[in-house]
Design a protein around this motif. Structure first.
Motif, PDB file in Angstrom:
ATOM      1  N   ASP A 161      -7.054  43.408 -10.281  1.00  0.00           N
ATOM      2  CA  ASP A 161      -6.476  43.718  -8.976  1.00  0.00           C
ATOM      3  C   ASP A 161      -5.136  43.018  -8.760  1.00  0.00           C
ATOM      4  O   ASP A 161      -4.195  43.616  -8.237  1.00  0.00           O
ATOM      5  CB  ASP A 161      -7.441  43.355  -7.850  1.00  0.00           C
ATOM      6  CG  ASP A 161      -8.663  44.255  -7.811  1.00  0.00           C
ATOM      7  OD1 ASP A 161      -8.588  45.385  -8.351  1.00  0.00           O
ATOM      8  OD2 ASP A 161      -9.692  43.839  -7.254  1.00  0.00           O
ATOM      9  N   GLU A 162      -5.053  41.751  -9.176  1.00  0.00           N
ATOM     10  CA  GLU A 162      -3.798  41.006  -9.023  1.00  0.00           C
ATOM     11  C   GLU A 162      -2.701  41.588  -9.920  1.00  0.00           C
ATOM     12  O   GLU A 162      -1.559  41.757  -9.482  1.00  0.00           O
ATOM     13  CB  GLU A 162      -3.995  39.532  -9.364  1.00  0.00           C
ATOM     14  CG  GLU A 162      -4.796  38.765  -8.339  1.00  0.00           C
ATOM     15  CD  GLU A 162      -4.990  37.313  -8.753  1.00  0.00           C
ATOM     16  OE1 GLU A 162      -4.018  36.688  -9.253  1.00  0.00           O
ATOM     17  OE2 GLU A 162      -6.110  36.809  -8.577  1.00  0.00           O
ATOM     18  N   LEU A 163      -3.062  41.883 -11.153  1.00  0.00           N
ATOM     19  CA  LEU A 163      -2.083  42.439 -12.081  1.00  0.00           C
ATOM     20  C   LEU A 163      -1.622  43.810 -11.616  1.00  0.00           C
ATOM     21  O   LEU A 163      -0.421  44.113 -11.663  1.00  0.00           O
ATOM     22  CB  LEU A 163      -2.672  42.522 -13.498  1.00  0.00           C
ATOM     23  CG  LEU A 163      -1.735  43.065 -14.570  1.00  0.00           C
ATOM     24  CD1 LEU A 163      -0.490  42.192 -14.709  1.00  0.00           C
ATOM     25  CD2 LEU A 163      -2.469  43.163 -15.912  1.00  0.00           C
ATOM     26  N   ARG A 164      -2.539  44.618 -11.150  1.00  0.00           N
ATOM     27  CA  ARG A 164      -2.180  45.964 -10.670  1.00  0.00           C
ATOM     28  C   ARG A 164      -1.219  45.861  -9.486  1.00  0.00           C
ATOM     29  O   ARG A 164      -0.193  46.535  -9.431  1.00  0.00           O
ATOM     30  CB  ARG A 164      -3.431  46.736 -10.289  1.00  0.00           C
ATOM     31  CG  ARG A 164      -3.177  48.199  -9.935  1.00  0.00           C
ATOM     32  CD  ARG A 164      -4.504  48.867  -9.592  1.00  0.00           C
ATOM     33  NE  ARG A 164      -4.438  50.301  -9.646  1.00  0.00           N
ATOM     34  CZ  ARG A 164      -4.629  51.081  -8.574  1.00  0.00           C
ATOM     35  NH1 ARG A 164      -4.871  50.551  -7.391  1.00  0.00           N
ATOM     36  NH2 ARG A 164      -4.576  52.394  -8.711  1.00  0.00           N
ATOM     37  N   ALA A 165      -1.540  45.016  -8.524  1.00  0.00           N
ATOM     38  CA  ALA A 165      -0.692  44.877  -7.334  1.00  0.00           C
ATOM     39  C   ALA A 165       0.705  44.383  -7.716  1.00  0.00           C
ATOM     40  O   ALA A 165       1.713  44.939  -7.256  1.00  0.00           O
ATOM     41  CB  ALA A 165      -1.348  43.932  -6.329  1.00  0.00           C
ATOM     42  N   ALA A 166       0.786  43.363  -8.552  1.00  0.00           N
ATOM     43  CA  ALA A 166       2.083  42.812  -8.949  1.00  0.00           C
ATOM     44  C   ALA A 166       2.895  43.822  -9.742  1.00  0.00           C
ATOM     45  O   ALA A 166       4.110  43.981  -9.521  1.00  0.00           O
ATOM     46  CB  ALA A 166       1.870  41.534  -9.770  1.00  0.00           C
ATOM     47  N   THR A 167       2.239  44.530 -10.654  1.00  0.00           N
ATOM     48  CA  THR A 167       2.929  45.498 -11.501  1.00  0.00           C
ATOM     49  C   THR A 167       3.413  46.698 -10.692  1.00  0.00           C
ATOM     50  O   THR A 167       4.544  47.158 -10.855  1.00  0.00           O
ATOM     51  CB  THR A 167       2.005  45.944 -12.655  1.00  0.00           C
ATOM     52  OG1 THR A 167       1.604  44.787 -13.401  1.00  0.00           O
ATOM     53  CG2 THR A 167       2.698  46.912 -13.586  1.00  0.00           C
ATOM     54  N   VAL A 168       2.574  47.210  -9.816  1.00  0.00           N
ATOM     55  CA  VAL A 168       2.953  48.360  -8.990  1.00  0.00           C
ATOM     56  C   VAL A 168       4.111  47.980  -8.064  1.00  0.00           C
ATOM     57  O   VAL A 168       5.065  48.752  -7.898  1.00  0.00           O
ATOM     58  CB  VAL A 168       1.730  48.901  -8.213  1.00  0.00           C
ATOM     59  CG1 VAL A 168       2.147  49.868  -7.115  1.00  0.00           C
ATOM     60  CG2 VAL A 168       0.750  49.564  -9.186  1.00  0.00           C
ATOM     61  N   THR A 169       4.059  46.800  -7.485  1.00  0.00           N
ATOM     62  CA  THR A 169       5.154  46.345  -6.621  1.00  0.00           C
ATOM     63  C   THR A 169       6.466  46.258  -7.408  1.00  0.00           C
ATOM     64  O   THR A 169       7.513  46.716  -6.937  1.00  0.00           O
ATOM     65  CB  THR A 169       4.809  44.974  -5.995  1.00  0.00           C
ATOM     66  OG1 THR A 169       3.635  45.134  -5.183  1.00  0.00           O
ATOM     67  CG2 THR A 169       5.955  44.432  -5.164  1.00  0.00           C
ATOM     68  N   ALA A 170       6.407  45.689  -8.602  1.00  0.00           N
ATOM     69  CA  ALA A 170       7.612  45.562  -9.425  1.00  0.00           C
ATOM     70  C   ALA A 170       8.134  46.929  -9.853  1.00  0.00           C
ATOM     71  O   ALA A 170       9.360  47.169  -9.855  1.00  0.00           O
ATOM     72  CB  ALA A 170       7.320  44.700 -10.656  1.00  0.00           C
ATOM     73  N   ALA A 171       7.247  47.849 -10.193  1.00  0.00           N
ATOM     74  CA  ALA A 171       7.663  49.197 -10.609  1.00  0.00           C
ATOM     75  C   ALA A 171       8.322  49.936  -9.442  1.00  0.00           C
ATOM     76  O   ALA A 171       9.349  50.611  -9.620  1.00  0.00           O
ATOM     77  CB  ALA A 171       6.475  49.987 -11.155  1.00  0.00           C
ATOM     78  N   ARG A 172       7.747  49.812  -8.264  1.00  0.00           N
ATOM     79  CA  ARG A 172       8.360  50.444  -7.086  1.00  0.00           C
ATOM     80  C   ARG A 172       9.759  49.886  -6.834  1.00  0.00           C
ATOM     81  O   ARG A 172      10.676  50.645  -6.514  1.00  0.00           O
ATOM     82  CB  ARG A 172       7.482  50.242  -5.848  1.00  0.00           C
ATOM     83  CG  ARG A 172       6.195  51.080  -5.921  1.00  0.00           C
ATOM     84  CD  ARG A 172       5.374  50.917  -4.694  1.00  0.00           C
ATOM     85  NE  ARG A 172       6.157  51.439  -3.556  1.00  0.00           N
ATOM     86  CZ  ARG A 172       5.713  51.498  -2.331  1.00  0.00           C
ATOM     87  NH1 ARG A 172       4.499  51.075  -2.050  1.00  0.00           N
ATOM     88  NH2 ARG A 172       6.450  51.988  -1.366  1.00  0.00           N
ATOM     89  N   ALA A 173       9.913  48.579  -7.002  1.00  0.00           N
ATOM     90  CA  ALA A 173      11.233  47.972  -6.820  1.00  0.00           C
ATOM     91  C   ALA A 173      12.209  48.499  -7.864  1.00  0.00           C
ATOM     92  O   ALA A 173      13.351  48.855  -7.543  1.00  0.00           O
ATOM     93  CB  ALA A 173      11.122  46.445  -6.888  1.00  0.00           C
ATOM     94  N   ALA A 174      11.772  48.564  -9.119  1.00  0.00           N
ATOM     95  CA  ALA A 174      12.654  49.065 -10.188  1.00  0.00           C
ATOM     96  C   ALA A 174      13.058  50.514  -9.935  1.00  0.00           C
ATOM     97  O   ALA A 174      14.195  50.919 -10.209  1.00  0.00           O
ATOM     98  CB  ALA A 174      11.963  48.952 -11.546  1.00  0.00           C
ATOM     99  N   LEU A 175      12.140  51.299  -9.383  1.00  0.00           N
ATOM    100  CA  LEU A 175      12.432  52.704  -9.087  1.00  0.00           C
ATOM    101  C   LEU A 175      13.240  52.876  -7.791  1.00  0.00           C
ATOM    102  O   LEU A 175      13.706  53.970  -7.494  1.00  0.00           O
ATOM    103  CB  LEU A 175      11.120  53.505  -8.983  1.00  0.00           C
ATOM    104  CG  LEU A 175      10.369  53.705 -10.295  1.00  0.00           C
ATOM    105  CD1 LEU A 175       8.954  54.214 -10.034  1.00  0.00           C
ATOM    106  CD2 LEU A 175      11.127  54.647 -11.216  1.00  0.00           C
ATOM    107  N   GLY A 176      13.381  51.773  -7.025  1.00  0.00           N
ATOM    108  CA  GLY A 176      14.108  51.858  -5.761  1.00  0.00           C
ATOM    109  C   GLY A 176      13.277  52.513  -4.675  1.00  0.00           C
ATOM    110  O   GLY A 176      13.818  53.166  -3.783  1.00  0.00           O
ATOM    111  N   LEU A 177      11.965  52.329  -4.719  1.00  0.00           N
ATOM    112  CA  LEU A 177      11.051  53.008  -3.782  1.00  0.00           C
ATOM    113  C   LEU A 177      10.455  52.063  -2.754  1.00  0.00           C
ATOM    114  O   LEU A 177       9.446  52.385  -2.132  1.00  0.00           O
ATOM    115  CB  LEU A 177       9.920  53.687  -4.559  1.00  0.00           C
ATOM    116  CG  LEU A 177      10.329  54.758  -5.553  1.00  0.00           C
ATOM    117  CD1 LEU A 177       9.120  55.255  -6.337  1.00  0.00           C
ATOM    118  CD2 LEU A 177      11.021  55.912  -4.837  1.00  0.00           C
ATOM    119  N   ASN A 178      11.030  50.893  -2.554  1.00  0.00           N
ATOM    120  CA  ASN A 178      10.456  49.948  -1.582  1.00  0.00           C
ATOM    121  C   ASN A 178      10.787  50.315  -0.174  1.00  0.00           C
ATOM    122  O   ASN A 178      11.617  51.002   0.207  1.00  0.00           O
ATOM    123  CB  ASN A 178      10.923  48.522  -1.877  1.00  0.00           C
ATOM    124  CG  ASN A 178      10.199  47.974  -3.085  1.00  0.00           C
ATOM    125  OD1 ASN A 178       9.095  48.379  -3.386  1.00  0.00           O
ATOM    126  ND2 ASN A 178      10.840  47.067  -3.781  1.00  0.00           N
TER     127      ASN A 178
END
Length: 178
Positions: A161-178
């Motif tokens: 759960d922690e890894l998923r949350a951190a990874t998804v947050t980082a991916a959204r930031a990289a995609l410019g979707l925050n």
């Protein structure tokens, strides 16, 4: 695809272990047979070559990835967060075999599997940014989706759960979707 027999599964598991330790090219079929206590002809009954064995290990991963992408493409209106979370879940589920893919790029290129994985990133990019993404959008997608893949392997002991949350947050930031 039918589930492999018990012997075939044991061969694949032993091959995974030896490939991870020694590499595909440095692992002989004889070593795999010796480790299992079977003859080389018995191994050949199940796999005609080392390449056939590698393909049998990575094909379920590739089939699962293809099904995921086809489902997302068929919908056409997938929210980016759902796509990102689904892509993370796919990679986390297959992280062990994905590591084999990445550490044996030469072998996998010879099998034609690298092109498929690279095509997935282009398809994911179109799902997020449409049919004509800019170079910046394509670069963001490569960083996001490639980085997600890396996170599932880089942090194997992190709680899911922690890894998923951190990874998804980082991916959204990289995609410019925050």
């Amino acid at each position: 695809m039918a589930k492999p027999s018990g012997t075939k599964q044991r061969i694949m598991q032993t091959a995974r272990e030896l490939f991870a330790t020694k590499g595909v090219q440095q692992t002989s079929l004889q070593e795999i047979a010796d480790r299992l206590g079977i003859t080389k002809p018995a191994l050949y009954y199940h796999f005609s070559s080392r390449e056939d064995l590698v393909r049998s290990i990575v094909t379920p991963l590739l089939d699962d990835g293809e099904r995921f992408l086809e489902r997302m493409e068929a919908r056409g209106d997938v929210p980016p967060l759902e796509l990102i979370e689904g892509f993370f879940d796919f990679h986390h589920r297959h992280r062990r075999d994905m590591l084999l893919l990445l550490t044996e790029m030469t072998t996998l290129a010879e099998l034609g599997l690298v092109d498929m994985v690279l095509a997935w990133r282009a398809r994911l990019t179109r799902l997020v940014f449409g049919d004509a993404p800019t170079l910046e959008q394509e670069a963001r997608a490569v960083l996001a989706f490639g980085g997600m893949q890396d996170c599932t392997m880089q942090f194997p002991d992190a709680p899911f759960d922690e890894l998923r949350a951190a990874t998804v947050t980082a991916a959204r930031a990289a995609l410019g979707l925050n």
